[in-house]
Enzyme design. Structure first.
Site, short mmCIF file in Angstrom:
data_model
loop_
_atom_site.label_atom_id
_atom_site.label_comp_id
_atom_site.label_asym_id
_atom_site.label_seq_id
_atom_site.Cartn_x
_atom_site.Cartn_y
_atom_site.Cartn_z
N ASN A 8 0.87 -1.18 0.00
CA ASN A 8 0.00 0.00 0.00
C ASN A 8 0.91 1.23 0.00
O ASN A 8 1.54 1.53 1.01
CB ASN A 8 -0.88 -0.04 1.25
N LYS A 10 0.07 4.24 -0.14
CA LYS A 10 -0.54 5.42 0.52
C LYS A 10 -0.35 6.65 -0.37
O LYS A 10 -0.40 6.53 -1.60
CB LYS A 10 0.03 5.59 1.93
N HIS A 91 -9.20 1.10 5.28
CA HIS A 91 -7.91 1.30 5.95
C HIS A 91 -8.09 2.26 7.13
O HIS A 91 -8.90 3.19 7.06
CB HIS A 91 -6.88 1.88 4.96
N GLU A 93 -6.45 4.65 8.15
CA GLU A 93 -6.25 6.07 7.84
C GLU A 93 -7.50 6.68 7.21
O GLU A 93 -7.79 7.86 7.41
CB GLU A 93 -5.01 6.22 6.94
N GLU A 161 -4.70 -4.86 10.78
CA GLU A 161 -3.66 -3.85 10.96
C GLU A 161 -3.92 -3.09 12.27
O GLU A 161 -4.75 -2.17 12.31
CB GLU A 161 -3.68 -2.85 9.80
N GLY A 167 3.27 2.16 10.73
CA GLY A 167 4.27 3.21 10.55
C GLY A 167 5.03 3.57 11.81
O GLY A 167 5.72 4.59 11.86
N SER A 206 4.11 -2.23 10.23
CA SER A 206 5.56 -2.30 10.43
C SER A 206 6.18 -3.63 10.01
O SER A 206 7.13 -4.11 10.62
CB SER A 206 5.92 -1.96 11.89
#
Ligand code: 13P
Length: 246
Positions: A8, A10, A91, A93, A161, A167, A206
């Site tokens: 991904n 992003k 996701h 985010e 996730e 991240g 990660s």
């Protein structure tokens, strides 16, 4: 089942980043797992051309509707038209930045399925949820609410996730990953029957070449959804190699 290494990108990547996909395609002409890159929408068409047949491409989101007055959005049909075979939905985010609820995510996943795209449905708890001992409840509620009734092993992937692992360089213990993946599997099998034993469950957060081997050895981990370490062919290649060997 064929495992899946998914990247991904992003909001990263310009035209000059296409060299990474060309390099990846050259390094893995016939991988023994599925390989997917989801670039920003602006690159999807060009990346689909550059990726060749061994590497699939997809989008990072789609609208639930087919077309209409939704400025800035793209539909599942548009993803397909640009060469994509998959779309990530829900996701964390997007759940955070765009207030996406389970119902919204489910509608997007339904749009993907009815367009013959494979939906990668993302779920995951926050650190607050985990510290409150709510992980399985939160993730279970997201799975129940976000995965559409038409889900099959062929058209749906679920990505676990943990929000706090994205991240950050922090990764749950292998026991924690296994506990959540086993629980997601049990819930999917209870709802969809034996076919759900083959719905691919990805871990994301990660993942790097250096921790991929141990993560891929965990029960019910059928691949990874990778952010930062998917941007460079050399990094992502290490993860693909680990998945091929698992
Ligand atoms: P990182 O691999 O950068 O932690 O991102 C994970 C992710 O959010 C993939 O969708």
């Amino acid at each position: 089942m064929r495992k899946l290494a998914a990247g991904n990108w992003k909001m990263n990547g310009l035209g000059d980043g296409l060299g990474e996909i060309t390099a990846l395609a050259a390094a893995f002409p016939s991988p023994n797992c599925d390989v997917l890159i989801c670039p920003p929408a602006t690159l999807l068409s060009r990346m689909s051309d550059a990726a060749g047949s061994a590497i699939a491409t997809g989008a990072q989101d789609c609208h639930a509707k087919t077309s209409g007055a939704h400025t800035g959005d793209i539909s599942a049909q548009m993803v397909r038209d640009a060469g994509g075979a998959y779309v990530i939905v829900g996701h964390s985010e997007r759940r955070t930045d765009h207030d996406e609820t389970d119902a919204i995510v489910r509608a997007k996943a339904e749009a993907a399925l009815s367009t013959d795209l494979i939906a990668v449905v993302c779920v995951g708890e926050t650190l607050t949820d985990r510290e409150a001992g709510q992980t399985l409840d939160v993730v279970g509620t997201q799975v129940a609410g976000s995965v559409p009734d038409g889900a099959t092993a062929a058209n749906t992937v679920v990505a676990y996730e943990p929000v706090w692992a994205i991240g950050t360089g922090k990764v749950p213990t292998l026991e924690e990953i296994g506990e959540v993946h086993d629980d997601i599997r049990a819930r999917l099998v209870a709802r969809f029957g034996d076919d759900a034993k083959n719905i691919r469950l990805l871990y994301g957060g990660s993942v790097k070449a250096s921790n991929a081997n141990e993560i891929f050895a965990v029960s019910n981990v059928d691949g990874a959804l990778v952010g930062g370490a998917s941007l460079k062919a050399s990094d992502f290649g290490g993860i693909i190699t680990a998945l091929e060997a698992s």
